[in-house]
Design an enzyme around this catalytic site. Structure first.
Site, mmCIF file in Angstrom:
data_model
loop_
_atom_site.group_PDB
_atom_site.id
_atom_site.type_symbol
_atom_site.label_atom_id
_atom_site.label_comp_id
_atom_site.label_asym_id
_atom_site.label_seq_id
_atom_site.Cartn_x
_atom_site.Cartn_y
_atom_site.Cartn_z
ATOM 1 N N CYS A 63 -15.908 15.779 -24.734
ATOM 2 C CA CYS A 63 -16.370 15.166 -26.100
ATOM 3 C C CYS A 63 -17.533 15.681 -26.760
ATOM 4 C CB CYS A 63 -16.951 13.533 -25.583
ATOM 5 S SG CYS A 63 -17.553 12.721 -26.720
ATOM 6 N N ASN A 103 -27.990 7.361 -31.850
ATOM 7 C CA ASN A 103 -26.813 7.312 -30.969
ATOM 8 C C ASN A 103 -25.694 8.077 -31.267
ATOM 9 O OD1 ASN A 103 -24.882 6.808 -28.962
ATOM 10 N ND2 ASN A 103 -24.509 4.600 -29.755
ATOM 11 N N GLY A 155 -28.314 4.451 -21.427
ATOM 12 C CA GLY A 155 -29.210 5.456 -20.894
ATOM 13 C C GLY A 155 -30.328 5.275 -19.878
ATOM 14 N N CYS A 161 -10.985 12.740 -25.967
ATOM 15 C CA CYS A 161 -10.984 13.028 -24.700
ATOM 16 C C CYS A 161 -9.835 12.982 -23.802
ATOM 17 C CB CYS A 161 -12.422 12.339 -23.799
ATOM 18 S SG CYS A 161 -11.879 10.440 -23.970
ATOM 19 N N CYS A 163 -10.821 7.135 -32.004
ATOM 20 C CA CYS A 163 -11.342 8.697 -31.648
ATOM 21 C C CYS A 163 -10.800 8.452 -30.010
ATOM 22 C CB CYS A 163 -12.707 8.905 -31.632
ATOM 23 S SG CYS A 163 -13.211 10.811 -31.080
ATOM 24 N N ASP A 222 -9.814 2.035 -11.130
ATOM 25 C CA ASP A 222 -11.163 2.469 -11.424
ATOM 26 C C ASP A 222 -11.000 2.809 -12.928
ATOM 27 O OD1 ASP A 222 -13.771 3.237 -11.651
ATOM 28 O OD2 ASP A 222 -13.540 5.027 -10.492
ATOM 29 N N ASP A 223 -12.044 2.963 -13.804
ATOM 30 C CA ASP A 223 -11.903 3.117 -15.207
ATOM 31 C C ASP A 223 -11.337 4.651 -15.581
ATOM 32 O OD1 ASP A 223 -14.674 4.760 -15.993
ATOM 33 O OD2 ASP A 223 -14.911 3.156 -14.352
ATOM 34 N N CYS A 258 -26.859 7.292 -25.537
ATOM 35 C CA CYS A 258 -28.088 6.520 -25.367
ATOM 36 C C CYS A 258 -27.701 5.076 -26.206
ATOM 37 C CB CYS A 258 -29.087 7.161 -26.578
ATOM 38 S SG CYS A 258 -28.404 7.782 -28.097
ATOM 39 N N TYR A 316 -15.304 1.852 -20.972
ATOM 40 C CA TYR A 316 -16.282 1.972 -19.828
ATOM 41 C C TYR A 316 -17.584 2.025 -20.439
ATOM 42 C CZ TYR A 316 -19.461 4.314 -16.565
ATOM 43 O OH TYR A 316 -20.508 4.419 -15.518
ATOM 44 N N CYS A 322 -14.845 5.206 -31.119
ATOM 45 C CA CYS A 322 -14.658 5.816 -29.791
ATOM 46 C C CYS A 322 -13.932 4.762 -28.954
ATOM 47 C CB CYS A 322 -15.832 5.994 -29.154
ATOM 48 S SG CYS A 322 -15.871 6.760 -27.446
#
Length: 485
Positions: A397, A117, A42, A456, A453, A360-361, A16, A257, A251
């Site tokens: 995540c 968030n 979001g 992932c 962080c 691509d990301d 969000c 992204y 993050c």
């Protein structure tokens, strides 16, 4: 109904975005503008709550900001000089109106509205304890846990009760809170999720990204610091740091992204970082090719960086239509298959007989990459190489991102060679974790905590994961019981 964008159905999705205004006669209208700029964070639902000095007013709706908050009668129904808004993509809780934020409750101290968030990683345990003590929940959102912790706290002032609640939660949060006493904005002690502060005249504004400040004409002041609470009362600001101050871990995927490329996150231009990631990728994984083609739209900056560093021409080999709605009626499988071309189509004359590099990301499940590679093959490409502007996503995540179960992540299931075969590419390469850090001007050292962080990619989670650990224990017990039976 089917999403017609073949490239967005296999992306990691941020939960969000939040936006708050204190001290403007047009507070709700400004929030609506800010939410438009944060729509990418979001797209399931949106909500705005305002306060007119006596009463709180709320309008929440499923769907986009446009169509729900661009009507005069809606904005007029949200009077007051203070307002907060939220756009939602659910990672916890069902997709239902009762989970749309800001969440609101009447506490002993008066109204309390909260926009969140992030994700509370011990919300299930806290919820069980609160229900056992008599709390009655109205939603399935982890955010409501904060309201009940505030309501049941034994501290005297509302601010102290709020701080007491925050000290009991784990995970990631950036919050905008409205009370009769004023507005509070805060970030978790590690600063995992972003939050910035700006000004528009006498008004103070909080937003998930700087682009939302730009859209409403506000000036960027600074980022809310990790672990900081900023209290706005009668135009006066007060900052407190009630928590210990660990090394921040924002993050890293915000730069890869989540954030819009025209935002500034942590003093870094998102666009510039993504170009630099592309340049790092070109240095680490060069390929002899004719064209660099971005996967629209999130792959564009990295593809530019890759092209500039490699000297291979950048071309728009996939053309996007901006005039197609999100969905359309699918009467049959044949039309369903053709529907993906409504939004994106291969630039056949450019691609035919060319060796192309798609940038691509990220790769999540791999289904999108498979579609894109096949699109290039169908357009007559001689070779199709895939380059990814992030390391392999091998871990889920738990901090406010909608990630599939680990077992469904392509990089968890398959080796690099297996992933290459799965998407039918001639070659596949990811930027290294060191290359990603280098693009941000950092180095990832094994002897100290990383600057971001990156769980992932690495599995190095910066907080405890109480709910996840409990779920894993239950699953292990069930597997053992099944074996014994």
């Amino acid at each position: 109904m089917l999403t017609t964008n073949p490239f967005d159905d296999d992306k990691l999705r941020e939960e969000c975005g939040v936006f708050g205004v204190s001290g403007s006669d047009s507070a709700a209208a400004l929030v609506a503008l800010g939410l438009h700029a944060l729509q990418h964070r979001g797209q399931e639902a949106a909500g705005i709550t305002s306060f007119d000095g006596t009463h709180f007013h709320t309008h929440r709706a499923m769907g986009h900001v446009a169509g729900n908050f661009d009507r005069d009668e809606v904005i007029r129904s949200l009077p007051g000089t203070v307002a907060a808004g939220h756009v939602r993509y659910s990672t916890t809780g069902e997709t239902a109106l009762r989970n749309v934020q800001p969440l609101y409750a009447e506490l002993q101290s008066g109204g309390f509205a909260i926009a969140h968030n992030g994700n509370i990683s011990n919300a299930m345990k806290l919820r069980r304890d609160l229900v056992r003590r008599g709390s009655i929940f109205q939603s399935t959102s982890d955010t409501e846990t904060i309201i009940h912790l505030v309501a049941t706290s034994t501290y005297r002032t509302l601010l102290d009760r709020f701080i007491d609640a925050l000290k009991q939660i784990e995970g990631a949060y950036s919050l905008v809170v409205m009370t009769p006493e004023g507005m509070i904005a805060c970030r978790d002690p590690l600063g995992i999720r972003p939050l910035v502060m700006g000004r528009l005249g006498d008004a103070v504004i909080f937003a998930s990204e700087t682009v939302a400040l730009d859209v409403c004409g506000a000036t960027f002041d600074r980022a809310v610091e990790p672990g900081e609470l900023i209290i706005v009362q009668n135009g006066e600001l007060r900052s407190i740091h009630p928590f210990a101050r660990p090394a921040p871990r924002p993050c890293i995927f915000e730069w890869v992204y989540f954030s819009r490329p025209d935002s500034i996150v942590g003093d870094h231009s998102v666009y510039s970082v993504r170009k630099e990631i592309g340049a790092q990728l070109a240095a680490e994984a060069p390929v002899d090719a004719d064209l660099i083609i971005p996967v629209p739209d999130s792959g564009v900056p990295a593809a530019i960086g890759y092209a500039q560093a490699s000297g291979i021409p950048f071309e728009l080999g996939i053309i996007r239509s901006h005039y197609v709605g999100r969905t359309f009626i699918q009467p049959g499988d044949q039309v369903r298959h053709l529907g993906v071309k409504l939004k994106h189509n291969a630039n056949r004359a450019l691609i035919k007989d060319k060796r192309v590099v798609l940038v691509d990301d990220s790769i999540v499940r791999g289904t999108t990459s498979l579609k894109i590679v096949q699109m290039m093959r169908d357009a007559g490409a001689a070779e199709v190489h895939m380059r990814i502007a992030s390391p392999p996503t091998r871990h889920s995540c738990f901090y406010g991102v909608d990630t599939p179960e680990r077992s469904k992540l392509l990089a968890h299931k398959l080796s690099l060679g297996g992933m290459t075969d799965f998407i039918h590419a001639d070659s596949l390469a990811f930027v290294s974790i060191d290359g990603l850090y280098k693009a941000l001007g950092h180095a990832r050292r094994a002897d100290i905590h990383p600057s971001f962080c990156d769980a992932c990619f690495t599995g190095d989670y910066p907080t405890t994961l109480t709910d996840q650990d409990e779920t894993a224990e239950v699953d292990q017990f069930a597997m053992l019981a099944e074996r014994l039976n």
